[in-house]
Design a protein around this motif. Structure first.
Motif, mmCIF file in Angstrom:
data_model
loop_
_atom_site.group_PDB
_atom_site.id
_atom_site.type_symbol
_atom_site.label_atom_id
_atom_site.label_comp_id
_atom_site.label_asym_id
_atom_site.label_seq_id
_atom_site.Cartn_x
_atom_site.Cartn_y
_atom_site.Cartn_z
ATOM 1 N N ALA A 1 0.892 -1.171 0.000
ATOM 2 C CA ALA A 1 0.000 0.000 0.000
ATOM 3 C C ALA A 1 0.917 1.204 0.000
ATOM 4 C CB ALA A 1 -0.858 -0.005 1.262
ATOM 5 N N SER B 1 9.605 15.922 1.779
ATOM 6 C CA SER B 1 11.035 15.995 2.092
ATOM 7 C C SER B 1 11.396 17.339 2.683
ATOM 8 C CB SER B 1 11.863 15.790 0.830
ATOM 9 O OG SER B 1 11.425 14.672 0.124
ATOM 10 N N THR C 1 1.528 5.792 -0.520
ATOM 11 C CA THR C 1 1.166 7.153 -0.909
ATOM 12 C C THR C 1 1.880 7.529 -2.208
ATOM 13 O OG1 THR C 1 2.912 8.026 0.539
ATOM 14 C CG2 THR C 1 0.691 7.925 1.458
ATOM 15 N N GLY C 2 2.597 6.597 -2.820
ATOM 16 C CA GLY C 2 3.151 6.806 -4.161
ATOM 17 C C GLY C 2 4.612 6.438 -4.344
ATOM 18 N N ASN C 3 5.462 6.763 -3.384
ATOM 19 C CA ASN C 3 6.885 6.463 -3.571
ATOM 20 C C ASN C 3 7.188 4.980 -3.403
ATOM 21 O OD1 ASN C 3 8.041 8.915 -4.316
ATOM 22 N ND2 ASN C 3 7.995 9.656 -2.201
ATOM 23 N N PHE D 1 -4.631 6.275 2.878
ATOM 24 C CA PHE D 1 -3.502 5.339 2.951
ATOM 25 C C PHE D 1 -3.703 4.313 4.054
ATOM 26 C CE2 PHE D 1 0.329 4.080 5.216
ATOM 27 C CZ PHE D 1 1.031 3.415 4.218
ATOM 28 N N THR E 1 13.918 13.171 1.310
ATOM 29 C CA THR E 1 13.522 11.792 1.017
ATOM 30 C C THR E 1 13.081 11.552 -0.428
ATOM 31 O OG1 THR E 1 11.452 12.477 2.032
ATOM 32 C CG2 THR E 1 12.919 11.092 3.361
ATOM 33 N N GLY E 2 12.642 12.628 -1.120
ATOM 34 C CA GLY E 2 12.127 12.411 -2.473
ATOM 35 C C GLY E 2 12.428 13.583 -3.402
ATOM 36 N N ALA F 1 2.898 12.495 0.644
ATOM 37 C CA ALA F 1 3.685 11.293 0.974
ATOM 38 C C ALA F 1 3.560 10.932 2.447
ATOM 39 C CB ALA F 1 5.154 11.512 0.614
ATOM 40 N N ILE F 2 3.346 11.938 3.297
ATOM 41 C CA ILE F 2 3.247 11.667 4.744
ATOM 42 C C ILE F 2 1.831 11.948 5.263
ATOM 43 C CG2 ILE F 2 5.688 11.852 5.328
ATOM 44 C CD1 ILE F 2 5.247 14.782 6.076
ATOM 45 N N ALA G 1 8.411 12.141 8.948
ATOM 46 C CA ALA G 1 7.881 10.918 9.551
ATOM 47 C C ALA G 1 6.416 10.740 9.182
ATOM 48 C CB ALA G 1 8.036 10.973 11.064
ATOM 49 N N ILE H 1 -0.610 10.438 6.614
ATOM 50 C CA ILE H 1 -0.820 9.152 7.293
ATOM 51 C C ILE H 1 -1.292 9.417 8.717
ATOM 52 C CG2 ILE H 1 0.385 7.088 8.160
ATOM 53 C CD1 ILE H 1 2.210 7.335 5.651
#
Ligand code: F0G
Length: 425
Positions: free
Chosen positions: A148, A362, A150-152, A199, A389-390, A313-314, A252, A316
């Motif tokens: 699963a 990031s 969020t894309g990366n 997510f 991170t990205g 991305a985060i 995080a 969550i």
């Protein structure tokens, strides 16, 4: 020529909750007794630090096996004992540490280095965990792999599965994945299911479904993903000649990376590779900050929330590696901060204007450093490594929509020198 005097120690998996032991090649990704998360365990060889440092230095090369070319497999003794021919590697890692006076002064610390994990093959740090995770999938004879995301993670899983010749399935929250990440996932051939949910719902669903469908789960609840992501820390320490910084800042979300950083620092310290443990600064977006809320209560309570932030991305609300994250924070005397979206975008603009660039999640790590300096958690003399991170190209729509380009936009002109002159005035 590499010398192999350092033995690669035997490994097993162990439940972090009840201590139940599983074989290294057991394909289950949670404890069959209590449902807890598993750790990969090995005896850290004592008194070998100098030898290990020399070994890791000797392996930096353009040629040879993944142990020589990959910034993950260079640290094989600390990660996984896989036969070189079984390793699924692009290679990955070997990402730069960048210093920018502009970003440092914006954040408010003199010594700031940016470890740019966006320079990995699929543009995010996920490749470090995925080379190990997909190698493990092959070792356990998996028929297919899934995550699963969020894309990366999905982009990375799809790429490594394709490289390793395994079918892949990904579950993503419908309509919430950045364009670049979705394109990668599709192009690399993953069966992509856009779930009507967030997510957290995707991960809960997949954790139930993976076993039933006989598919190997490669979210960071899988302990072999964590083993690979430890290499971010090993590599940044090697780049600093094993002189630990005061702080390491990272965004995080699901806390897999936080867990990996804690485990890496624990092992590096036990092995004697470093003589002090840097403090972790975990940065959450204010709209997706359950870990921050738990930190504020001294981890007395595990919080969950509905997540909303521009840093998709985060986004969550119920981090799966919560317990491991707490362990990492305690071990490193770390801290968690939460930053509002406007500050994340400001940080993204600043990192972009330095010619470096990164995606919004990031930029959260840089925004977090600034917030921590303002609140006097970090002092301006302390040294900090912030992990990006990205890659910027992951999320081009966010850059435009949030004006992360600092008001810069294309100026359309007629094809003449005069028009260029007018535009430059
Ligand atoms: N930064 C980026 C760019 C990410 O993609 C993620 C997580 C994180 C930070 C947070 O790391 O979850 O280990 O705490 N992305 C996952 C994904 C959730 O599916 O790609 P974490």
């Amino acid at each position: 020529m590499t010398t192999w005097r350092v033995e690669v120690p035997a490994r097993w998996q162990q439940c972090a909750t009840c201590g139940n032991r599983l074989d290294e090649l057991d394909a289950r990704t949670s404890c069959p007794e209590c449902g807890g998360l598993l750790d990969v365990m090995y005896h850290t060889p004592a008194g070998r630090a100098a030898e290990l440092r020399r070994l890791f230095d000797s392996r930096v090369s353009l040629r040879g096996t993944p142990r020589d070319r990959s910034g993950v497999w260079r640290y094989a003794e600390l990660i996984m004992n896989a036969a070189p021919e079984s390793i699924v590697s692009f290679p990955e890692g070997n990402t730069p540490m960048l210093a920018s006076e502009r970003v440092a002064s914006w954040a408010g610390v003199a010594q700031l280095q940016l470890k740019h994990e966006g320079m990995n093959p699929t543009g995010s740090f996920k490749d470090r965990g995925m080379t190990v995770g997909v190698t493990q999938a092959k070792r356990v004879g998996a028929r297919a792999v899934a995550c699963a995301s969020t894309g990366n993670t999905s982009a990375s899983l799809a790429a490594y599965a394709a490289l390793g010749g395994l079918p892949s399935v990904v579950l993503v929250p419908a309509g919430q994945v950045a364009a670049g990440k979705l394109q990668q996932t599709l192009a690399y051939g993953a069966r992509t299911l856009a779930v009507r949910g967030d997510f957290d719902a995707c991960l809960a669903l997949l954790r139930d479904a993976a076993h039933r469908l006989g598919i190997y789960l490669l979210n960071s609840v899988n302990p072999f993903r964590v083993e690979g992501q430890k290499a971010i820390v090993f590599e940044l320490l090697q780049q600093l000649d094993w002189q630990a910084p005061d702080w390491i800042a990272l965004p995080a979300g699901n806390l897999g990376n936080t867990a990996a950083f804690g485990k890496a620092l624990d092992e590096a310290s036990r092995l004697g590779l470093i003589d002090r443990i840097p403090r972790l600064l975990c940065v959450q977006a204010a709209g997706a900050a359950p870990f921050y809320r738990s930190f504020q209560s001294g981890f007395a309570e595990r919080h969950k929330s509905r997540a909303a932030t521009v840093a998709s991305a985060i986004r969550i609300g119920d981090p799966a590696s919560y317990d491991r994250g707490v362990r990492a924070l305690r071990l490193t005397r770390g801290a968690v901060v939460a930053v509002p979206d406007e500050e994340i975008i400001d940080a993204q603009r600043c990192v972009g204007s330095a010619g470096i660039g990164c995606e919004p999640a990031s930029a959260a790590s840089v925004a977090g450093v600034r917030a921590a300096v303002k609140s006097e958690l970090i002092s301006p003399e302390e040294s900090v490594v912030a992990v990006l991170t990205g890659h910027l190209l992951k999320h081009p729509d966010a850059s435009t929509a949030n004006d992360a380009n600092g008001g810069n936009s294309p100026v359309e002109i007629d094809p003449s020198i005069e028009a260029i002159e007018r535009a430059l005035h």
